[in-house]
Scaffold this motif. Structure first.
Motif, PDB file in Angstrom:
ATOM      1  N   ALA A   1       0.912  -0.761  -0.136  1.00  0.00           N
ATOM      2  CA  ALA A   1       0.388  -0.114  -0.153  1.00  0.00           C
ATOM      3  C   ALA A   1       0.598   1.425   0.031  1.00  0.00           C
ATOM      4  CB  ALA A   1      -1.012  -0.213   1.324  1.00  0.00           C
TER       5      ALA A   1
ATOM      6  N   ARG B   1       2.310   1.817  -3.296  1.00  0.00           N
ATOM      7  CA  ARG B   1       1.554   2.619  -4.229  1.00  0.00           C
ATOM      8  C   ARG B   1       1.200   4.380  -4.190  1.00  0.00           C
ATOM      9  NH1 ARG B   1      -0.410  -1.054  -7.561  1.00  0.00           N
ATOM     10  NH2 ARG B   1      -2.701   0.473  -8.171  1.00  0.00           N
TER      11      ARG B   1
ATOM     12  N   GLN C   1      -7.639   3.577   2.992  1.00  0.00           N
ATOM     13  CA  GLN C   1      -8.115   3.371   1.496  1.00  0.00           C
ATOM     14  C   GLN C   1      -7.718   1.669   0.402  1.00  0.00           C
ATOM     15  OE1 GLN C   1      -9.494   6.270  -0.777  1.00  0.00           O
ATOM     16  NE2 GLN C   1     -11.473   6.082  -0.504  1.00  0.00           N
ATOM     17  N   GLU C   2      -5.896   2.283   0.162  1.00  0.00           N
ATOM     18  CA  GLU C   2      -5.395   1.588  -0.477  1.00  0.00           C
ATOM     19  C   GLU C   2      -4.730   0.240   0.656  1.00  0.00           C
ATOM     20  OE1 GLU C   2      -3.216  -0.038  -3.114  1.00  0.00           O
ATOM     21  OE2 GLU C   2      -4.444   2.369  -3.442  1.00  0.00           O
TER      22      GLU C   2
ATOM     23  N   ASP D   1      -7.013  -1.293   2.617  1.00  0.00           N
ATOM     24  CA  ASP D   1      -8.111  -2.717   2.683  1.00  0.00           C
ATOM     25  C   ASP D   1      -8.327  -3.100   0.985  1.00  0.00           C
ATOM     26  OD1 ASP D   1      -8.980  -1.852   4.818  1.00  0.00           O
ATOM     27  OD2 ASP D   1     -10.433   0.410   4.012  1.00  0.00           O
ATOM     28  N   ARG D   2      -7.737  -2.938  -0.190  1.00  0.00           N
ATOM     29  CA  ARG D   2      -7.103  -2.598  -1.859  1.00  0.00           C
ATOM     30  C   ARG D   2      -6.459  -4.174  -1.223  1.00  0.00           C
ATOM     31  NH1 ARG D   2      -8.675   2.293  -3.110  1.00  0.00           N
ATOM     32  NH2 ARG D   2      -7.101   2.895  -3.375  1.00  0.00           N
ATOM     33  N   GLN D   3      -5.157  -3.735  -1.103  1.00  0.00           N
ATOM     34  CA  GLN D   3      -4.550  -4.674  -0.771  1.00  0.00           C
ATOM     35  C   GLN D   3      -4.417  -6.172  -0.382  1.00  0.00           C
ATOM     36  OE1 GLN D   3      -1.578  -4.454  -2.779  1.00  0.00           O
ATOM     37  NE2 GLN D   3      -2.050  -2.362  -3.483  1.00  0.00           N
TER      38      GLN D   3
ATOM     39  N   GLU E   1      -7.844  -7.087   0.360  1.00  0.00           N
ATOM     40  CA  GLU E   1      -8.038  -7.815   0.222  1.00  0.00           C
ATOM     41  C   GLU E   1      -7.944  -8.913  -1.196  1.00  0.00           C
ATOM     42  OE1 GLU E   1     -11.727  -6.691  -2.494  1.00  0.00           O
ATOM     43  OE2 GLU E   1     -11.884  -5.089  -0.910  1.00  0.00           O
ATOM     44  N   ARG E   2      -6.807  -8.302  -1.449  1.00  0.00           N
ATOM     45  CA  ARG E   2      -5.934  -8.459  -2.409  1.00  0.00           C
ATOM     46  C   ARG E   2      -5.221 -10.063  -2.705  1.00  0.00           C
ATOM     47  NH1 ARG E   2      -1.016  -6.854  -5.262  1.00  0.00           N
ATOM     48  NH2 ARG E   2      -0.950  -8.466  -6.949  1.00  0.00           N
TER      49      ARG E   2
ATOM     50  N   SER F   1      -7.679 -13.036  -1.209  1.00  0.00           N
ATOM     51  CA  SER F   1      -8.160 -13.638  -2.207  1.00  0.00           C
ATOM     52  C   SER F   1      -7.083 -14.422  -2.875  1.00  0.00           C
ATOM     53  CB  SER F   1      -8.801 -12.565  -3.350  1.00  0.00           C
ATOM     54  OG  SER F   1      -8.253 -11.937  -3.709  1.00  0.00           O
TER      55      SER F   1
END
Length: 160
Positions: A75, A78, A147-148, A150-152, A154-155, A158
């Motif tokens: 994160a 990025r 926010q970033e 959370d995306r990382q 989740e990625r 998954s």
């Protein structure tokens, strides 16, 4: 036009110009007051510890510390204009610098990733190096990072 007419015209122009300058100065001062009241006069923001930003809470993830720590590193990597200074997986700490776009002001960001039972907690602190007020920049730093993150996370989950 007579001399008195020319002087009268020049006097009116000077008066209009003076009134315009006063109006512009007043608008600038009023704008500065509004801006200063829009953000608290602080330059350090920390998740869960800054009452001025009650929405900024530590993140809690149902994942292993190592997964969340790696996601936090990704994160930070990025984030535009952020630079990782030091990261210590054993202590769960990441130190970074965030630079503002226009004036290149530097904020110091510390991210802590710690275990809490079966979960992992991420807390963030962002502090301006200079000035007494940050105009909300430290809170924006933290929001963007979370926010970033959370995306990382989740990625990472998954793909696990």
């Amino acid at each position: 036009m007579s001399r008195s007419g020319a002087a009268s015209s020049t006097g009116r122009e000077g008066l209009v110009r003076g009134v315009t300058i006063v109006a512009i100065a007043g608008a600038v001062v009023l704008g500065a007051v509004v801006l200063l009241r829009a953000w608290p006069l602080i330059n350090v923001v920390e998740t869960g510890r800054t009452p001025e930003y009650p929405d900024l809470r530590p993140r809690i993830y149902r994942a292993e510390v190592s997964q969340v720590f790696d996601a936090a590193l990704h994160a930070v990597d990025r984030m535009p204009r952020w630079t990782i200074l030091v990261y210590q997986p054993e202590s769960g700490e990441i130190k970074a610098e965030a630079r503002s776009l226009v004036f290149r002001f530097v904020d110091d960001v510390v991210i802590r990733v710690t275990p809490q039972g079966a979960s992992t907690v991420v807390s963030v602190r962002s502090a301006s190096r200079i000035g007494r007020a940050d105009f909300g920049q430290n809170a924006r730093n933290i929001r963007a990072f979370l926010q970033e993150l959370d995306r990382q996370v989740e990625r990472a989950l998954s793909h696990a």
